[in-house]
Design a protein around this motif. Sequence first.
Motif, PDB file in Angstrom:
ATOM      1  N   ALA A 114       0.479   1.576   3.296  1.00  0.00           N
ATOM      2  CA  ALA A 114       1.493   2.326   4.033  1.00  0.00           C
ATOM      3  C   ALA A 114       0.969   2.748   5.408  1.00  0.00           C
ATOM      4  O   ALA A 114       1.697   2.683   6.414  1.00  0.00           O
ATOM      5  N   LYS A 118       2.661   1.566   9.039  1.00  0.00           N
ATOM      6  CA  LYS A 118       3.054   2.496  10.108  1.00  0.00           C
ATOM      7  C   LYS A 118       2.292   2.181  11.390  1.00  0.00           C
ATOM      8  O   LYS A 118       2.865   2.187  12.491  1.00  0.00           O
ATOM      9  N   GLY A 123       7.526  -3.009   8.138  1.00  0.00           N
ATOM     10  CA  GLY A 123       8.223  -2.445   6.998  1.00  0.00           C
ATOM     11  C   GLY A 123       7.714  -3.041   5.702  1.00  0.00           C
ATOM     12  O   GLY A 123       6.794  -3.868   5.687  1.00  0.00           O
ATOM     13  N   ILE A 124       8.348  -2.665   4.604  1.00  0.00           N
ATOM     14  CA  ILE A 124       7.897  -3.093   3.285  1.00  0.00           C
ATOM     15  C   ILE A 124       7.978  -4.604   3.111  1.00  0.00           C
ATOM     16  O   ILE A 124       7.257  -5.191   2.295  1.00  0.00           O
ATOM     17  N   GLN A 148       7.470  -4.773  -8.217  1.00  0.00           N
ATOM     18  CA  GLN A 148       8.405  -3.877  -7.539  1.00  0.00           C
ATOM     19  C   GLN A 148       7.955  -2.428  -7.667  1.00  0.00           C
ATOM     20  O   GLN A 148       8.133  -1.619  -6.742  1.00  0.00           O
ATOM     21  N   LEU A 151       5.497  -1.927  -4.926  1.00  0.00           N
ATOM     22  CA  LEU A 151       6.188  -1.814  -3.641  1.00  0.00           C
ATOM     23  C   LEU A 151       6.846  -0.448  -3.503  1.00  0.00           C
ATOM     24  O   LEU A 151       6.866   0.133  -2.406  1.00  0.00           O
ATOM     25  N   ASN A 152       7.391   0.061  -4.598  1.00  0.00           N
ATOM     26  CA  ASN A 152       7.990   1.399  -4.564  1.00  0.00           C
ATOM     27  C   ASN A 152       6.952   2.463  -4.219  1.00  0.00           C
ATOM     28  O   ASN A 152       7.242   3.429  -3.494  1.00  0.00           O
ATOM     29  N   GLN A 155       6.320   2.148  -0.476  1.00  0.00           N
ATOM     30  CA  GLN A 155       7.461   2.664   0.279  1.00  0.00           C
ATOM     31  C   GLN A 155       7.491   4.185   0.275  1.00  0.00           C
ATOM     32  O   GLN A 155       7.797   4.819   1.295  1.00  0.00           O
ATOM     33  N   LEU A 158       4.933   5.327   2.716  1.00  0.00           N
ATOM     34  CA  LEU A 158       5.398   5.085   4.082  1.00  0.00           C
ATOM     35  C   LEU A 158       6.459   6.105   4.480  1.00  0.00           C
ATOM     36  O   LEU A 158       6.465   6.606   5.614  1.00  0.00           O
ATOM     37  N   ASN A 159       7.362   6.407   3.556  1.00  0.00           N
ATOM     38  CA  ASN A 159       8.380   7.432   3.830  1.00  0.00           C
ATOM     39  C   ASN A 159       7.726   8.760   4.182  1.00  0.00           C
ATOM     40  O   ASN A 159       8.156   9.459   5.113  1.00  0.00           O
ATOM     41  N   ASN A 162       6.329   8.815   7.592  1.00  0.00           N
ATOM     42  CA  ASN A 162       7.404   8.855   8.583  1.00  0.00           C
ATOM     43  C   ASN A 162       8.183  10.162   8.547  1.00  0.00           C
ATOM     44  O   ASN A 162       9.246  10.282   9.169  1.00  0.00           O
ATOM     45  N   LYS A 166       9.196  12.238  -0.205  1.00  0.00           N
ATOM     46  CA  LYS A 166       8.930  11.239  -1.233  1.00  0.00           C
ATOM     47  C   LYS A 166       9.988  11.350  -2.320  1.00  0.00           C
ATOM     48  O   LYS A 166      10.215  12.432  -2.858  1.00  0.00           O
TER      49      LYS A 166
END
Length: 331
Positions: A114, A118, A123-124, A148, A151-152, A155, A158-159, A162, A166
């Motif tokens: 992540a 950034k 992105g993912i 998946q 990946l979650n 993400q 990363l959220n 940003n 979460k």
Amino acid sequence: MNVIQNLVSPNLYYCKCPFDMNSTRIVVHNTANDASARNEIQYMINNHNEVSFHYAVDDKEIVQGIPENRNAWHSGDGGNGVGNRQGIAIEICYSKSGGTRFDAAEVLAAKFIAFKLKEKGWGIAQVTKHQDYSPKYCPHRTLDKGWQRFLNMVQAELNALNGQSKPAVQNGALESYNGFVEITYSGADGIVLHTQASWDDSTAAETVKKGEVFTVVGRQLVDGVYMYKLKSGKWITSAKEYVSFRTELHGSTTQTTQAPTPAKPTCKYGVGTRVCTNTLSNDSAGSKVYKGEWSGKITRVIPGAKFPYLLNNGTGWTNDTGIDTDPNVPR
């Protein structure tokens, strides 16, 4: 984010990282051993093999061995492959034995990936896996636990970077869901079934292979990814990379109120019954005539195969019509 650098000597660029690189993606791997990140990098930069990766991540540390502006040999897609020539390779450690150390390494790897996304404005979609570039089942333990799901995790990190909150880990109750799921993944390692609605290694039950079909009686959201509950009581991933779900089997729509009758587990055949070593054999190849009578359990049914019944006495597969079972019903 703290990264320890232990970079390969320029004298080994010729075999470890011979090309300049402008990266376009991240490629995730599992080490398939139980070495620490420091030991992984130390071994990689000290040998002359054309095998290399940019980072190794364990439960405590991130260690870099190849500069990001140089390529590495890690994706199995050749000298001009986009994985090898454009991918930042990240190895997640402790994947051989798994357990809490691997789980912690995955968490740290998700945070680091992540951070890189950034940093580069990605992105993912830029997070890929070794398996995307070659047939190898890698990152093997991460795939077993759910790609998946991983990946979650990335993400969510990363959220947070940003400034977004979460999301809570998504889990749900068992939902009514009826049909059939077929294994479409053809890798040698197969797909793992679990004894519970969990991705944890401790719930791994058995491995199944391409072509096997199972009856689905429900589904449940586990760490943001659906798992199918099978008629046997076991659980399997719903990921479309590995399995295919359908509501019909051999042209017959599944009943939502009652699952198909299971195959009866016994069979009996006598002198002259043809038994094959290969479920796709025909009468002229890979078959033999059994010379004695036997009765007992079948261990597997392959719907639609010429010789669908695997016998547990080691003689092989048969299509004997005297077997008391239904070839259209998956186990």
